[in-house]
Scaffold this motif. Structure first.
Motif, PDB file in Angstrom:
ATOM      1  N   ALA A   1      -1.613  -0.790  -4.140  1.00  0.00           N
ATOM      2  CA  ALA A   1      -2.779   0.064  -3.985  1.00  0.00           C
ATOM      3  C   ALA A   1      -2.255   1.458  -3.664  1.00  0.00           C
ATOM      4  CB  ALA A   1      -3.665  -0.452  -2.855  1.00  0.00           C
ATOM      5  N   ALA A   2      -2.304   2.342  -4.650  1.00  0.00           N
ATOM      6  CA  ALA A   2      -1.758   3.691  -4.515  1.00  0.00           C
ATOM      7  C   ALA A   2      -2.906   4.681  -4.300  1.00  0.00           C
ATOM      8  CB  ALA A   2      -0.955   4.067  -5.751  1.00  0.00           C
ATOM      9  N   ALA A   3      -3.035   5.166  -3.080  1.00  0.00           N
ATOM     10  CA  ALA A   3      -4.088   6.116  -2.741  1.00  0.00           C
ATOM     11  C   ALA A   3      -3.538   7.532  -2.832  1.00  0.00           C
ATOM     12  CB  ALA A   3      -4.597   5.844  -1.332  1.00  0.00           C
ATOM     13  N   ALA A   4      -4.321   8.438  -3.397  1.00  0.00           N
ATOM     14  CA  ALA A   4      -3.870   9.823  -3.553  1.00  0.00           C
ATOM     15  C   ALA A   4      -5.025  10.779  -3.259  1.00  0.00           C
ATOM     16  CB  ALA A   4      -3.352  10.058  -4.967  1.00  0.00           C
TER      17      ALA A   4
ATOM     18  N   ARG B   1       0.853  -1.186   0.000  1.00  0.00           N
ATOM     19  CA  ARG B   1       0.000   0.000   0.000  1.00  0.00           C
ATOM     20  C   ARG B   1       0.884   1.229   0.000  1.00  0.00           C
ATOM     21  NH1 ARG B   1      -1.670  -3.290   3.848  1.00  0.00           N
ATOM     22  NH2 ARG B   1      -3.384  -4.647   3.340  1.00  0.00           N
ATOM     23  N   ARG B   2       0.561   2.144  -0.907  1.00  0.00           N
ATOM     24  CA  ARG B   2       1.402   3.325  -1.070  1.00  0.00           C
ATOM     25  C   ARG B   2       0.543   4.583  -1.006  1.00  0.00           C
ATOM     26  NH1 ARG B   2       2.842   6.834  -5.000  1.00  0.00           N
ATOM     27  NH2 ARG B   2       4.986   7.504  -5.042  1.00  0.00           N
TER      28      ARG B   2
ATOM     29  N   ILE C   1      -2.508  -1.352  -9.032  1.00  0.00           N
ATOM     30  CA  ILE C   1      -1.608  -1.771 -10.115  1.00  0.00           C
ATOM     31  C   ILE C   1      -1.218  -3.224  -9.886  1.00  0.00           C
ATOM     32  CG2 ILE C   1       0.601  -1.294 -11.233  1.00  0.00           C
ATOM     33  CD1 ILE C   1       0.262   1.574  -9.988  1.00  0.00           C
ATOM     34  N   ASP C   2      -1.234  -4.016 -10.960  1.00  0.00           N
ATOM     35  CA  ASP C   2      -0.881  -5.430 -10.823  1.00  0.00           C
ATOM     36  C   ASP C   2       0.627  -5.610 -10.881  1.00  0.00           C
ATOM     37  OD1 ASP C   2      -0.063  -5.547 -13.520  1.00  0.00           O
ATOM     38  OD2 ASP C   2      -1.313  -7.262 -13.978  1.00  0.00           O
TER      39      ASP C   2
END
Length: 101
Positions: free
Chosen positions: A39-42, A10-11, A55-56
């Protein structure tokens, strides 16, 4: 760096809106080098770029929100992860300690 035997990373991120955003381009290499889902949360809004996504392990965005409010939902496959780790054995080259030669 992800933990050993982990399948996801997780990023959290927050890129200020500009002509080039750093969120998605920085997440794809993490997924590829760690052969895991990212899983990039912004944040979004007037000041930030948004662009949350999942993203896979091959660096392909399989779910994305864009610049709007919302949720990104993606299916994570253990079989696909195992296949990709066979094709890209980068984790086998990782060293967890530094030893003299």
């Amino acid at each position: 760096m992800r933990a050993p035997r982990s399948s996801q990373y997780r990023r959290p991120g927050c890129a200020v809106r500009s002509r080039s955003t750093t969120g998605p381009p920085c997440s794809r290499p993490r997924a590829i080098e760690n052969t895991c889902y990212v899983a990039a949360a912004a944040q979004n809004g007037k000041k930030y770029s948004g662009l949350s996504q999942v993203i896979d392990p091959q660096g392909i965005a399989i779910a994305a929100v864009g610049e709007a409010d919302g949720h990104a939902v993606a299916e994570i496959s253990a079989d696909r992860l195992a296949k990709i780790r066979t094709q890209n054995p980068s984790l086998q080259n990782r060293r967890y300690t530094v030893t003299p030669r």
